[in-house]
Structure formats: structure tokens, C-alpha cells
Design a protein around this motif. Structure first.
Motif, PDB file in Angstrom:
ATOM      1  N   LEU A  13     -63.766  53.082  53.215  1.00 17.17           N
ATOM      2  CA  LEU A  13     -62.831  53.966  53.901  1.00 17.17           C
ATOM      3  C   LEU A  13     -61.544  53.222  54.249  1.00 17.17           C
ATOM      4  CD1 LEU A  13     -62.485  56.824  55.067  1.00 17.17           C
ATOM      5  CD2 LEU A  13     -63.497  55.951  57.183  1.00 17.17           C
ATOM      6  N   LEU A  14     -61.697  52.008  54.782  1.00 12.19           N
ATOM      7  CA  LEU A  14     -60.514  51.204  55.082  1.00 12.19           C
ATOM      8  C   LEU A  14     -59.773  50.848  53.800  1.00 12.19           C
ATOM      9  CD1 LEU A  14     -58.712  49.775  57.102  1.00 12.19           C
ATOM     10  CD2 LEU A  14     -60.279  47.820  57.017  1.00 12.19           C
ATOM     11  N   LYS A  15     -60.507  50.527  52.752  1.00 10.53           N
ATOM     12  CA  LYS A  15     -59.901  50.203  51.454  1.00 10.53           C
ATOM     13  C   LYS A  15     -59.071  51.380  50.936  1.00 10.53           C
ATOM     14  CE  LYS A  15     -59.578  48.136  47.321  1.00 10.53           C
ATOM     15  NZ  LYS A  15     -58.218  47.743  47.017  1.00 10.53           N
ATOM     16  N   ALA A  16     -59.612  52.589  51.067  1.00 12.78           N
ATOM     17  CA  ALA A  16     -58.886  53.781  50.602  1.00 12.78           C
ATOM     18  C   ALA A  16     -57.551  53.923  51.335  1.00 12.78           C
ATOM     19  CB  ALA A  16     -59.740  55.032  50.787  1.00 12.78           C
ATOM     20  N   LEU A  17     -57.548  53.669  52.645  1.00 13.06           N
ATOM     21  CA  LEU A  17     -56.296  53.754  53.395  1.00 13.06           C
ATOM     22  C   LEU A  17     -55.333  52.646  52.984  1.00 13.06           C
ATOM     23  CD1 LEU A  17     -54.440  54.894  55.582  1.00 13.06           C
ATOM     24  CD2 LEU A  17     -55.616  53.386  57.208  1.00 13.06           C
ATOM     25  N   LEU A  18     -55.814  51.416  52.924  1.00 14.51           N
ATOM     26  CA  LEU A  18     -54.937  50.295  52.564  1.00 14.51           C
ATOM     27  C   LEU A  18     -54.299  50.515  51.192  1.00 14.51           C
ATOM     28  CD1 LEU A  18     -57.051  47.272  53.854  1.00 14.51           C
ATOM     29  CD2 LEU A  18     -55.000  48.267  54.899  1.00 14.51           C
ATOM     30  N   ASP A  19     -55.027  51.118  50.275  1.00 16.43           N
ATOM     31  CA  ASP A  19     -54.494  51.393  48.940  1.00 16.43           C
ATOM     32  C   ASP A  19     -53.361  52.407  48.951  1.00 16.43           C
ATOM     33  OD1 ASP A  19     -56.251  49.605  47.787  1.00 16.43           O
ATOM     34  OD2 ASP A  19     -57.607  51.140  46.993  1.00 16.43           O
ATOM     35  N   LEU A  20     -53.342  53.283  49.955  1.00 18.58           N
ATOM     36  CA  LEU A  20     -52.298  54.314  50.033  1.00 18.58           C
ATOM     37  C   LEU A  20     -51.031  53.858  50.756  1.00 18.58           C
ATOM     38  CD1 LEU A  20     -54.361  57.541  50.739  1.00 18.58           C
ATOM     39  CD2 LEU A  20     -53.041  56.981  48.706  1.00 18.58           C
ATOM     40  N   LEU A  21     -51.141  52.790  51.507  1.00 20.60           N
ATOM     41  CA  LEU A  21     -49.974  52.301  52.241  1.00 20.60           C
ATOM     42  C   LEU A  21     -48.995  51.606  51.295  1.00 20.60           C
ATOM     43  CD1 LEU A  21     -51.756  50.828  55.391  1.00 20.60           C
ATOM     44  CD2 LEU A  21     -50.473  52.980  55.238  1.00 20.60           C
TER      45      LEU A  21
ATOM     46  N   PRO B 197     -49.187  65.042  54.246  1.00 16.48           N
ATOM     47  CA  PRO B 197     -48.596  64.900  55.583  1.00 16.48           C
ATOM     48  C   PRO B 197     -49.356  63.932  56.505  1.00 16.48           C
ATOM     49  CG  PRO B 197     -48.593  67.200  54.923  1.00 16.48           C
ATOM     50  CD  PRO B 197     -49.361  66.451  53.870  1.00 16.48           C
ATOM     51  N   ALA B 198     -50.667  63.925  56.459  1.00 19.68           N
ATOM     52  CA  ALA B 198     -51.446  63.022  57.324  1.00 19.68           C
ATOM     53  C   ALA B 198     -51.249  61.564  56.926  1.00 19.68           C
ATOM     54  CB  ALA B 198     -52.932  63.380  57.274  1.00 19.68           C
ATOM     55  N   ILE B 199     -51.083  61.311  55.640  1.00 18.20           N
ATOM     56  CA  ILE B 199     -50.860  59.941  55.168  1.00 18.20           C
ATOM     57  C   ILE B 199     -49.431  59.504  55.499  1.00 18.20           C
ATOM     58  CG2 ILE B 199     -50.886  58.389  53.178  1.00 18.20           C
ATOM     59  CD1 ILE B 199     -53.687  59.461  54.134  1.00 18.20           C
TER      60      ILE B 199
ATOM     61  N   GLU C 163     -59.722  64.372  51.235  1.00 14.71           N
ATOM     62  CA  GLU C 163     -59.097  64.632  49.933  1.00 14.71           C
ATOM     63  C   GLU C 163     -57.833  63.798  49.747  1.00 14.71           C
ATOM     64  OE1 GLU C 163     -57.314  67.594  52.789  1.00 14.71           O
ATOM     65  OE2 GLU C 163     -59.356  66.932  52.375  1.00 14.71           O
ATOM     66  N   ALA C 164     -57.108  63.553  50.830  1.00 15.34           N
ATOM     67  CA  ALA C 164     -55.907  62.718  50.736  1.00 15.34           C
ATOM     68  C   ALA C 164     -56.281  61.278  50.411  1.00 15.34           C
ATOM     69  CB  ALA C 164     -55.117  62.776  52.038  1.00 15.34           C
ATOM     70  N   LEU C 165     -57.336  60.777  51.051  1.00 20.86           N
ATOM     71  CA  LEU C 165     -57.780  59.408  50.803  1.00 20.86           C
ATOM     72  C   LEU C 165     -58.397  59.244  49.416  1.00 20.86           C
ATOM     73  CD1 LEU C 165     -59.400  58.660  54.278  1.00 20.86           C
ATOM     74  CD2 LEU C 165     -57.299  57.647  53.368  1.00 20.86           C
TER      75      LEU C 165
ATOM     76  N   ASP D 234     -58.625  56.236  63.964  1.00 21.85           N
ATOM     77  CA  ASP D 234     -59.918  56.231  63.287  1.00 21.85           C
ATOM     78  C   ASP D 234     -59.681  56.803  61.893  1.00 21.85           C
ATOM     79  OD1 ASP D 234     -61.495  55.238  65.441  1.00 21.85           O
ATOM     80  OD2 ASP D 234     -61.399  57.210  66.382  1.00 21.85           O
ATOM     81  N   VAL D 235     -59.786  55.950  60.879  1.00 24.91           N
ATOM     82  CA  VAL D 235     -59.482  56.370  59.511  1.00 24.91           C
ATOM     83  C   VAL D 235     -60.358  57.552  59.096  1.00 24.91           C
ATOM     84  CG1 VAL D 235     -59.299  55.624  57.097  1.00 24.91           C
ATOM     85  CG2 VAL D 235     -58.737  54.031  58.938  1.00 24.91           C
ATOM     86  N   ARG D 236     -61.576  57.641  59.641  1.00 24.97           N
ATOM     87  CA  ARG D 236     -62.497  58.726  59.283  1.00 24.97           C
ATOM     88  C   ARG D 236     -61.947  60.104  59.648  1.00 24.97           C
ATOM     89  NH1 ARG D 236     -65.025  60.988  63.308  1.00 24.97           N
ATOM     90  NH2 ARG D 236     -65.050  59.952  65.318  1.00 24.97           N
TER      91      ARG D 236
END
Length: 185
Positions: free
Chosen positions: A85-93, A56-58, A46-48, A39-41
Motif C-alpha cells: 500500500l505504501l509502495k503504491a502511494l510512493l510510486d504515484l508521487l 483528485p485524492a492523489i 482504484e486511484a492507487l 492513513d494511505v488505506r
């Protein structure tokens, strides 16, 4: 069997999207796959929001993507697009975080006006990340997902059947055993 990362991009703790994913996770587990829910939430905001790919979580989340053979992405649709929220994660990968993976995109929303969000918003971003295969996705109307007082999930029959089909196609693409579950949603 395959290792599957099941990613919910919903910001809500009571999300129908996340509950629907966990329901499909059970189906994939019964087909012999190892399913890891994400669950990305639950990732540090702050990391996202500050694009801290070294957090570390990312780093741990990126390792989950690397480990997975297949990835299910589930997102609510807001303003005809997948969640921020999903966009923020995809941008960090990493750019090719989905290289060699099989992907199943799923979305939920309040109106059929958003049904194309998978193909016109989410699928192009996922495709740019290098997956081996993106299986047909599915959009489920919010009204077709009911959560009981006990937390149990009920999916309207037509949607349940369609979700079973796309989930089984995804499983087959990963080498899963879908004949055992034929006809069960």
C-alpha cells in the motif's frame, strides 16, 4: 515550528502501526509542530491500483507532501519489505516529492528477522526521492505494542524509550523543542 505529514502505510483499520504513529504524532504536537495524519488505506483503491496520479485524492495527497517540512513514514513489514500500500502511494508521487524534506522511517513487525527492512527496503526508495535528511529510523516488534479495550496504546518501556529518542532526533532536525519532553515517552 514545522509541519509534519505522518503517513501510515498499513492496510488495516485496527493497525498497531497507525496507532503507534498517532501516539508519536501527539509527542511531536507537544513539541510545537503541526502534525497532519495520513492513513494511505483511506485513499481510493482504484486511484492507487491503477496509478491515477491525476485523481483528485492523489492530487490532494501530493499537495500534503509539498506542504510538509518533515514526513514520518510508518509501515508494517510483510515478507521483509514495507507494505505494498505504501509502495503504491510512493510510486504515484513525483520523483522528487521529498526534496528538501526531513524524513523519519518507522516499521513494525512480528520478528526481529525483519529489522533490516527499513535500511534495505524502505530507506533506498525514500533516498531516491531527494530528501534533505533521513533521520535514524526504528523497528518496533508487534509484541511491544499493546492496545487496550478502550483503544489506549501501551508501548514496552525499552521500545518507548527508543521511539522517543528517534522522534526527538527527527524533531531536532526540524528545529523542534525536545528538552521540554526529555524522559517522557
Amino acid at each position: 515550528m514545522a509541519t509534519i505529514l505522518s503517513v501510515s502505510g498499513s492496510p488495516s483499520a485496527t493497525s498497531r502501526t497507525a496507532r503507534l504513529l498517532r501516539h508519536l504524532d501527539d509527542r511531536l504536537t507537544r513539541q510545537g509542530h503541526e502534525v497532519i495524519p495520513l492513513d494511505v488505506r483511506t485513499l481510493p483503491p482504484e486511484a492507487l491500483l491503477h496509478a491515477r496520479s491525476g485523481h483528485p485524492a492523489i492530487i490532494e495527497t501530493t499537495a500534503l507532501f509539498e506542504r510538509a517540512d518533515g514526513i514520518v513514514f510508518g509501515t508494517p513489514v510483510y515478507k521483509a519489505a514495507y507494505s505494498g500500500l505504501l509502495k503504491a502511494l510512493l510510486d504515484l508521487l513525483p520523483q522528487y516529492a521529498l526534496a528538501g524534506k526531513t524524513v523519519l522511517p518507522l516499521a513494525t513487525g512480528g520478528s526481529t528477522a525483519h529489522v533490516l527492512a527499513i535500511d534495505y527496503a524502505l530507506r533506498p526508495v525514500l533516498a531516491s526521492m531527494g530528501p534533505a535528511h533521513i533521520t535514524p529510523g526504528w523497528f518496533t516488534l508487534d509484541r511491544d505494542i499493546t492496545v487496550g479495550d478502550d483503544g489506549s496504546l501501551t508501548v514496552a518501556p525499552a521500545s518507548a524509550e527508543a521511539l522517543a529518542q528517534v522522534t526527538d532526533q527527527f524533531s531536532l532536525a526540524l528545529g523542534g523543542r525536545t528538552t521540554v519532553l526529555a524522559g517522557t515517552a
